[in-house]
Motif scaffolding. Structure first.
Motif, PDB file in Angstrom:
ATOM      1  N   ASN A  40      10.346   0.489  53.995  1.00 57.37           N
ATOM      2  CA  ASN A  40      10.497   1.919  54.496  1.00 57.37           C
ATOM      3  C   ASN A  40      11.486   2.079  55.549  1.00 57.37           C
ATOM      4  N   GLY A  41      11.787   3.299  56.117  1.00 57.07           N
ATOM      5  CA  GLY A  41      12.814   3.561  57.011  1.00 57.07           C
ATOM      6  C   GLY A  41      11.856   3.807  58.612  1.00 57.07           C
ATOM      7  N   ARG A  67       4.489  -4.819  59.374  1.00 61.59           N
ATOM      8  CA  ARG A  67       5.189  -3.937  58.363  1.00 61.59           C
ATOM      9  C   ARG A  67       6.659  -3.914  58.607  1.00 61.59           C
ATOM     10  N   LEU A  68       7.218  -4.006  57.543  1.00 58.09           N
ATOM     11  CA  LEU A  68       8.679  -3.991  57.616  1.00 58.09           C
ATOM     12  C   LEU A  68       9.433  -2.693  57.444  1.00 58.09           C
ATOM     13  N   TYR A  69      10.351  -2.542  58.464  1.00 59.41           N
ATOM     14  CA  TYR A  69      11.057  -1.287  58.755  1.00 59.41           C
ATOM     15  C   TYR A  69      12.666  -1.641  59.004  1.00 59.41           C
ATOM     16  N   TYR A  70      13.432  -0.715  58.463  1.00 60.08           N
ATOM     17  CA  TYR A  70      14.931  -0.830  58.853  1.00 60.08           C
ATOM     18  C   TYR A  70      15.392   0.581  59.060  1.00 60.08           C
ATOM     19  N   ASP A  71      16.772   0.632  59.774  1.00 63.78           N
ATOM     20  CA  ASP A  71      17.212   2.101  59.997  1.00 63.78           C
ATOM     21  C   ASP A  71      18.236   2.365  58.870  1.00 63.78           C
ATOM     22  N   TYR A  72      17.864   3.144  57.959  1.00 62.45           N
ATOM     23  CA  TYR A  72      18.554   3.609  56.705  1.00 62.45           C
ATOM     24  C   TYR A  72      19.920   4.056  57.125  1.00 62.45           C
ATOM     25  N   ASN A  73      19.887   4.728  58.387  1.00 62.34           N
ATOM     26  CA  ASN A  73      21.549   5.359  58.771  1.00 62.34           C
ATOM     27  C   ASN A  73      22.461   4.239  59.015  1.00 62.34           C
ATOM     28  N   GLU A  94      10.391   4.214  70.228  1.00 62.19           N
ATOM     29  CA  GLU A  94       9.323   3.756  69.602  1.00 62.19           C
ATOM     30  C   GLU A  94       9.547   3.304  68.228  1.00 62.19           C
ATOM     31  N   GLY A  95      10.389   4.467  67.517  1.00 64.89           N
ATOM     32  CA  GLY A  95      10.943   4.325  66.298  1.00 64.89           C
ATOM     33  C   GLY A  95      11.764   3.010  66.156  1.00 64.89           C
ATOM     34  N   LYS A  96      12.795   2.796  67.207  1.00 61.72           N
ATOM     35  CA  LYS A  96      13.595   1.587  66.980  1.00 61.72           C
ATOM     36  C   LYS A  96      12.917   0.463  67.291  1.00 61.72           C
ATOM     37  N   LYS A  97      11.768   0.381  68.049  1.00 62.69           N
ATOM     38  CA  LYS A  97      10.968  -0.980  68.550  1.00 62.69           C
ATOM     39  C   LYS A  97      10.369  -1.414  67.122  1.00 62.69           C
ATOM     40  N   LYS A  98      10.113  -0.573  66.073  1.00 67.22           N
ATOM     41  CA  LYS A  98       9.623  -1.111  65.035  1.00 67.22           C
ATOM     42  C   LYS A  98      10.456  -1.795  64.008  1.00 67.22           C
ATOM     43  N   GLN A  99      11.717  -1.462  64.170  1.00 65.40           N
ATOM     44  CA  GLN A  99      12.879  -1.924  63.467  1.00 65.40           C
ATOM     45  C   GLN A  99      12.725  -3.519  63.373  1.00 65.40           C
ATOM     46  N   ASN A 100      12.549  -4.355  62.162  1.00 67.32           N
ATOM     47  CA  ASN A 100      12.709  -5.678  62.466  1.00 67.32           C
ATOM     48  C   ASN A 100      13.579  -6.125  61.241  1.00 67.32           C
ATOM     49  N   LEU A 101      14.055  -5.161  60.472  1.00 68.49           N
ATOM     50  CA  LEU A 101      15.142  -5.696  59.585  1.00 68.49           C
ATOM     51  C   LEU A 101      16.503  -4.988  59.841  1.00 68.49           C
ATOM     52  N   LYS A 102      17.541  -5.518  59.231  1.00 67.16           N
ATOM     53  CA  LYS A 102      18.807  -5.131  59.185  1.00 67.16           C
ATOM     54  C   LYS A 102      19.476  -5.125  57.912  1.00 67.16           C
ATOM     55  N   CYS A 103      20.094  -4.051  57.578  1.00 64.54           N
ATOM     56  CA  CYS A 103      20.675  -3.957  56.372  1.00 64.54           C
ATOM     57  C   CYS A 103      22.080  -4.111  56.365  1.00 64.54           C
ATOM     58  N   GLU A 144      -0.483   7.433  54.496  1.00 68.21           N
ATOM     59  CA  GLU A 144       0.408   8.141  55.662  1.00 68.21           C
ATOM     60  C   GLU A 144       1.994   7.811  55.073  1.00 68.21           C
ATOM     61  N   GLU A 145       1.902   6.574  54.607  1.00 70.16           N
ATOM     62  CA  GLU A 145       3.469   6.379  54.286  1.00 70.16           C
ATOM     63  C   GLU A 145       3.725   6.003  52.954  1.00 70.16           C
ATOM     64  N   GLY A 146       2.769   6.011  52.006  1.00 71.11           N
ATOM     65  CA  GLY A 146       3.101   5.841  50.560  1.00 71.11           C
ATOM     66  C   GLY A 146       2.922   4.117  50.522  1.00 71.11           C
ATOM     67  N   PHE A 147       3.813   3.894  49.420  1.00 70.39           N
ATOM     68  CA  PHE A 147       4.006   2.300  49.237  1.00 70.39           C
ATOM     69  C   PHE A 147       4.912   1.794  50.569  1.00 70.39           C
ATOM     70  N   THR A 148       4.268   0.825  51.137  1.00 71.45           N
ATOM     71  CA  THR A 148       5.103  -0.111  52.086  1.00 71.45           C
ATOM     72  C   THR A 148       4.850  -1.635  51.952  1.00 71.45           C
ATOM     73  N   VAL A 149       5.839  -2.082  52.890  1.00 74.26           N
ATOM     74  CA  VAL A 149       5.768  -3.784  52.670  1.00 74.26           C
ATOM     75  C   VAL A 149       5.287  -4.460  54.073  1.00 74.26           C
ATOM     76  N   GLU A 150       4.496  -5.590  53.918  1.00 73.02           N
ATOM     77  CA  GLU A 150       4.269  -6.283  54.879  1.00 73.02           C
ATOM     78  C   GLU A 150       4.288  -7.626  54.691  1.00 73.02           C
ATOM     79  N   ALA A 151       4.704  -8.177  55.967  1.00 76.37           N
ATOM     80  CA  ALA A 151       4.985  -9.549  56.125  1.00 76.37           C
ATOM     81  C   ALA A 151       3.724 -10.418  55.567  1.00 76.37           C
ATOM     82  N   ASP A 152       3.537 -11.185  54.745  1.00 78.56           N
ATOM     83  CA  ASP A 152       2.403 -12.015  54.451  1.00 78.56           C
ATOM     84  C   ASP A 152       2.278 -13.326  55.175  1.00 78.56           C
ATOM     85  N   ARG A 153       3.190 -13.718  55.784  1.00 76.78           N
ATOM     86  CA  ARG A 153       3.143 -14.975  56.747  1.00 76.78           C
ATOM     87  C   ARG A 153       4.238 -14.660  57.760  1.00 76.78           C
ATOM     88  N   PHE A 154       4.524 -15.539  58.577  1.00 77.24           N
ATOM     89  CA  PHE A 154       5.452 -15.650  59.791  1.00 77.24           C
ATOM     90  C   PHE A 154       6.942 -15.854  58.907  1.00 77.24           C
TER      91      PHE A 154
END
Length: 347
Positions: free
Chosen positions: A288-289, A329-335, A296-305, A222-232
């Motif tokens: 990914n963004g 999975r790691l997400y942040y707001d590209y905008n 719901e989308g905003k709740k997934k954001q766990n990184l800041k740029c 669904e997302e292509g390549f994406t990144v997950e946290a492999d530990r806390f």
């Protein structure tokens, strides 16, 4: 292509198919609708239509050259990079030294040993949080697991034709290093403190020595390549620096690169810079963004740029903005503050 947006100050892109004159009677094979013809893309083999936003992973812009639909391209899972220590170490140009590793460990203990106990809380919780120091990432203890993490990134980089780089690069015919001037930032750019610069440099040295960030790059249909946290991962941990070739935005306004990132938003648009990781890059290319138009989308954001002035040079850091669980999975707001890119079809 992974689900990533073009982060730049360019005007909102207008989606146009190379078959713009052939829309009559064309419908999207996924949703069955003929609406939004400006976002319909026709396969160069079967001539079937697909909305850019109906494809999985989503295409954020019309690709250059020929394009084939999923059925005609017969896209398969990318071939995994060999799990051979020497190949992985050579791929990332890692140099190990027992003495250097010991010094690295001592440096990390020094940074982490300061803690927060001596800090006096004042004002609101938000103000208190802003004053906290950035933290270095905490590598996995198991060397074999770190090899798995490195292999996952090597697989993604190889599949995308990207050379590994953990630094900003300045190439001939692109922007010169001298063009990277934080003083040109519109409205000013925050300066990274001396302590946080030391933490960033520690992270760089750890990666150079094979002390890898606890991140796993996975392929999702669904997302292509994406990144997950492999530990806390703890809040305010430096995840990675966004790196790649530095170029002027004016040279890239019509570029269909899907991972460009703002480096310098200058008062004079001709001086604005972007990072282009399509040829050289690191794990940031695959983070990914999110859909910043929904809760719901905003709740997934766990990184800041965040863009910083680091010793007189603009740099972009991805930082945890809350505690992140293993497997998340790691997400942040590209905008960010710009709100210039349409992300309504993002995850």
């Amino acid at each position: 292509m992974a689900l990533r947006s073009k982060r730049s100050q360019a005007p909102k892109p207008i989606f146009r198919s190379k078959h713009a004159d052939d829309y009559s009677g064309v419908y999207c094979e996924e949703c069955g609708s003929g609406e939004s013809p400006g976002e319909l893309l026709l396969c160069d083999k079967c001539d079937k239509g697909f909305h850019l936003f109906c494809l999985r992973p989503i295409l954020v812009s019309v690709p250059k050259g020929s394009w084939f639909c999923p059925s005609c391209s017969k896209q398969k899972m990318p071939k995994s990079f060999p799990l051979v220590q020497t190949k992985i170490i050579d791929f990332f140009r890692i140099k190990r030294s027992t003495e250097s590793t010991q010094k690295l460990s001592q440096g990390k203990q020094k940074i982490l040993g300061c803690g927060f106990k001596k800090r006096k809380r004042s004002g609101s919780l938000v103000m208190s949080k802003k004053r906290r120091k950035l933290l270095p990432f905490n590598p996995s203890e198991d060397p074999e697991r770190r090899l798995e993490q490195m292999r996952s990134l090597a697989t993604a980089l190889t599949a995308s034709g990207t050379e590994f780089s953990n630094e900003l690069t300045y190439r001939p015919s692109m922007a010169l290093r001298s063009a990277n001037q934080p003083a040109l930032e519109k409205g000013g750019m925050q300066v990274l403190t001396k302590e946080d610069v030391e933490t960033l440099n520690l992270c760089k040295r750890m990666i150079n020595r094979g002390e890898w960030p606890p991140l796993m790059v996975v392929f999702d249909p669904e997302e292509g390549f994406t990144v997950e946290a492999d530990r806390f991962i703890r809040d305010l941990t430096i995840i990675t620096e966004y790196v790649g070739d530095v170029d002027y935005l004016k040279n890239r306004e019509n570029d269909d690169g899907d991972s460009m990132m703002t480096l310098l938003h200058a008062a004079n648009p001709s001086q604005s810079l972007v990072i282009c990781p399509d040829k050289r890059g690191n794990v940031a290319r695959f983070i990914n963004g999110i859909n910043n138009h929904t809760q719901e989308g905003k709740k997934k954001q766990n990184l800041k740029c965040v863009r910083y002035d680091v010793n007189g040079e603009c740099r972009v850091l991805l930082i945890a903005n809350r505690d992140i669980s293993k497997g998340e999975r790691l997400y942040y707001d590209y905008n960010g503050y710009e709100h210039e890119y349409p992300t309504e079809h993002f995850v």
